[in-house]
Design a protein around this motif. Structure first.
Motif, mmCIF file in Angstrom:
data_model
loop_
_atom_site.group_PDB
_atom_site.id
_atom_site.type_symbol
_atom_site.label_atom_id
_atom_site.label_comp_id
_atom_site.label_asym_id
_atom_site.label_seq_id
_atom_site.Cartn_x
_atom_site.Cartn_y
_atom_site.Cartn_z
ATOM 1 N N SER A 72 -8.073 -8.761 6.295
ATOM 2 C CA SER A 72 -7.683 -9.108 7.658
ATOM 3 C C SER A 72 -7.769 -7.973 8.678
ATOM 4 O O SER A 72 -7.972 -8.226 9.859
ATOM 5 C CB SER A 72 -6.261 -9.675 7.658
ATOM 6 N N ASN A 73 -7.613 -6.716 8.261
ATOM 7 C CA ASN A 73 -7.590 -5.624 9.245
ATOM 8 C C ASN A 73 -8.164 -4.345 8.644
ATOM 9 O O ASN A 73 -8.357 -4.245 7.430
ATOM 10 C CB ASN A 73 -6.163 -5.404 9.765
ATOM 11 N N THR A 74 -8.406 -3.359 9.507
ATOM 12 C CA THR A 74 -9.070 -2.128 9.052
ATOM 13 C C THR A 74 -8.212 -1.314 8.093
ATOM 14 O O THR A 74 -8.743 -0.685 7.186
ATOM 15 C CB THR A 74 -9.498 -1.246 10.241
ATOM 16 N N GLU A 75 -6.890 -1.333 8.277
ATOM 17 C CA GLU A 75 -6.033 -0.567 7.368
ATOM 18 C C GLU A 75 -6.116 -1.144 5.953
ATOM 19 O O GLU A 75 -6.249 -0.397 4.977
ATOM 20 C CB GLU A 75 -4.577 -0.572 7.848
ATOM 21 N N ALA A 76 -6.031 -2.460 5.851
ATOM 22 C CA ALA A 76 -6.142 -3.107 4.543
ATOM 23 C C ALA A 76 -7.531 -2.897 3.953
ATOM 24 O O ALA A 76 -7.682 -2.715 2.745
ATOM 25 C CB ALA A 76 -5.825 -4.598 4.658
ATOM 26 N N LEU A 77 -8.550 -2.906 4.804
ATOM 27 C CA LEU A 77 -9.918 -2.673 4.337
ATOM 28 C C LEU A 77 -10.053 -1.280 3.728
ATOM 29 O O LEU A 77 -10.645 -1.120 2.652
ATOM 30 C CB LEU A 77 -10.909 -2.844 5.489
ATOM 31 N N GLU A 78 -9.496 -0.281 4.386
ATOM 32 C CA GLU A 78 -9.579 1.088 3.849
ATOM 33 C C GLU A 78 -8.884 1.187 2.500
ATOM 34 O O GLU A 78 -9.383 1.835 1.579
ATOM 35 C CB GLU A 78 -9.000 2.099 4.854
ATOM 36 N N ARG A 79 -7.729 0.531 2.355
ATOM 37 C CA ARG A 79 -7.029 0.536 1.062
ATOM 38 C C ARG A 79 -7.875 -0.173 -0.003
ATOM 39 O O ARG A 79 -7.953 0.295 -1.144
ATOM 40 C CB ARG A 79 -5.660 -0.131 1.195
ATOM 41 N N ALA A 80 -8.495 -1.295 0.344
ATOM 42 C CA ALA A 80 -9.309 -2.044 -0.623
ATOM 43 C C ALA A 80 -10.534 -1.240 -1.043
ATOM 44 O O ALA A 80 -10.889 -1.216 -2.223
ATOM 45 C CB ALA A 80 -9.721 -3.389 -0.029
ATOM 46 N N LYS A 81 -11.185 -0.574 -0.099
ATOM 47 C CA LYS A 81 -12.344 0.265 -0.454
ATOM 48 C C LYS A 81 -11.927 1.383 -1.393
ATOM 49 O O LYS A 81 -12.630 1.687 -2.364
ATOM 50 C CB LYS A 81 -13.003 0.840 0.800
ATOM 51 N N LYS A 82 -10.761 1.972 -1.128
ATOM 52 C CA LYS A 82 -10.263 3.048 -1.999
ATOM 53 C C LYS A 82 -10.013 2.531 -3.410
ATOM 54 O O LYS A 82 -10.326 3.215 -4.392
ATOM 55 C CB LYS A 82 -8.996 3.663 -1.408
#
Length: 121
Positions: A72-82
């Motif tokens: 849903s958002n860039t913060e969650a995306l960064e965590r998922a990529k990590k």
């Protein structure tokens, strides 16, 4: 919103990613069996796999798994990529897999995950 797609060649990596997604509150993911171009050619034309091995290439995996998740958002995306990168290690190594992200203009049927309980009262 974003669509994160990870094509991974190791079931162990897939399990680590899914467990990691659960820990960071990713609302869901879809995993499908998939085969890359090399996998298809090696199966259909066995000489391709033999030549690759003779030239020092790694053996061709029989299959891979593709993980799709809408974030849903860039913060969650960064965590998922990590989570993905931590699970697989060095994605620049041949045969590990690929990951990419594309923007999503609209999505229907998604359920927002409930927030994790906080440690503070």
């Amino acid at each position: 919103m974003f669509l994160l797609v990870a094509v991974l060649n190791s079931d162990a990596h897939v399990r680590k990613v899914l467990e990691g997604f659960t820990a960071i509150d990713v609302g869901g993911a879809t995993v499908i069996d998939s085969r890359g171009m090399g996998q298809m050619l090696a199966a259909d034309i066995p000489i391709v796999a033999g030549i690759a091995r003779l030239l020092g290439g790694s053996p061709v995996q029989e299959s891979s798994r593709t993980i799709f998740t809408v974030i849903s958002n860039t913060e969650a995306l960064e965590r998922a990529k990590k989570v993905v990168l931590d699970a697989v290690g060095d994605m620049t190594q041949k045969g590990v897999g690929i990951m990419f992200v594309v923007p999503v203009a609209e999505a229907y049927g998604l359920i927002e995950p409930e927030p994790l309980p906080s440690d503070t009262p």
